[in-house]
Design a protein around this motif. Structure first.
Motif: not given
Length: 236
Positions: A193-194, A197, A190, A187-188, A164
């Motif tokens: 994000r993939t 994730d 938005a 997760p990373p 993140h």
């Protein structure tokens, strides 16, 4: 908006449950020697609402402000907190210096979204959160650490990293049995994000311990240890 007592010295003030507002909750570790605020609010306006909630609850103003990480919804309120020492991870300090140099304004936000539409949800939320850019500033931490740091009031900040944010930090209040997670296992963001994730369950498992009774993520309700373990098991 109101502070709710969680355990021991720890009080929590939830953020907006609507994900579109991108408003993180904050926590206060109340101590007569100096209180610790964990995260600053998403904007000066949000910070002022938090300050009013502190006064309404009869809680002391903070002496320290600890960033769980550098993302805007955790730090943009810092410029509205007077007389605090800002504590954060060294990686976040570098990133926030870059953020501080950007010409933040509604016009700049629109330009950035036109250049990269993936930024739309985040930048629209920023535009709604900041009612005035007069006096606004992004503030890097004034006291940094690499692995961890303990404040004089027995509050510890520990770097955990993760997908993140590189500077993700958890804040522990051992005498109260509370661990403040920030967004560390998310997760990373938005726009980065993939589809592959997801939550960092391995990181969460490393943090779960019988010594901590409450786990508080910035965008969700506090979870007791048994609830946290059940949530991790359900995600696996």
């Amino acid at each position: 908006m109101a502070f709710q007592h969680l355990a021991g010295r720890v009080w929590v003030c939830p953020g907006d449950p609507d994900p579109a507002s991108v408003q993180a909750g904050v926590a206060l570790v109340a101590d007569e020697r100096g209180s610790v605020l964990v995260d600053a609010g998403q904007s000066p306006a949000h910070a002022r609402e938090i300050q009013a909630a502190l006064r309404a609850a009869g809680l002391p103003p903070p002496r320290w402000l600890v960033y769980t990480h550098h993302h805007w919804d955790h730090v943009w309120g810092a410029c509205a907190w007077p007389d605090v020492e800002i504590v954060g991870h060294v990686a976040g300090e570098r990133l926030l210096r870059e953020e501080a140099a950007r010409p933040w304004s509604h016009r700049y936000l629109r330009e950035q979204v036109r250049a990269d539409p993936r930024l739309g949800p985040s930048f629209r939320a920023r535009a709604l959160a900041v009612d005035s850019w007069d006096g606004f500033a992004v503030l890097p931490p004034t006291r940094t650490f690499t692995d961890g740091l303990e404040l004089p009031v027995g509050v510890t900040a520990t770097h955990v990293g993760g997908a993140h944010a590189p500077d993700s930090t958890v804040v522990a209040v051992p005498d109260s049995g509370v661990l403040l997670l920030g967004d560390c296992y998310y997760p990373p963001p938005a726009h980065l994000r993939t589809p592959e994730d997801g939550p960092d369950l391995d990181l969460v498992r490393r943090l779960l311990t019988d010594d901590i009774h409450w786990y508080v993520a910035s965008h969700g309700p506090p979870l007791a240890l048994a609830e946290a373990r059940a949530a991790v098991a359900a995600e696996a």
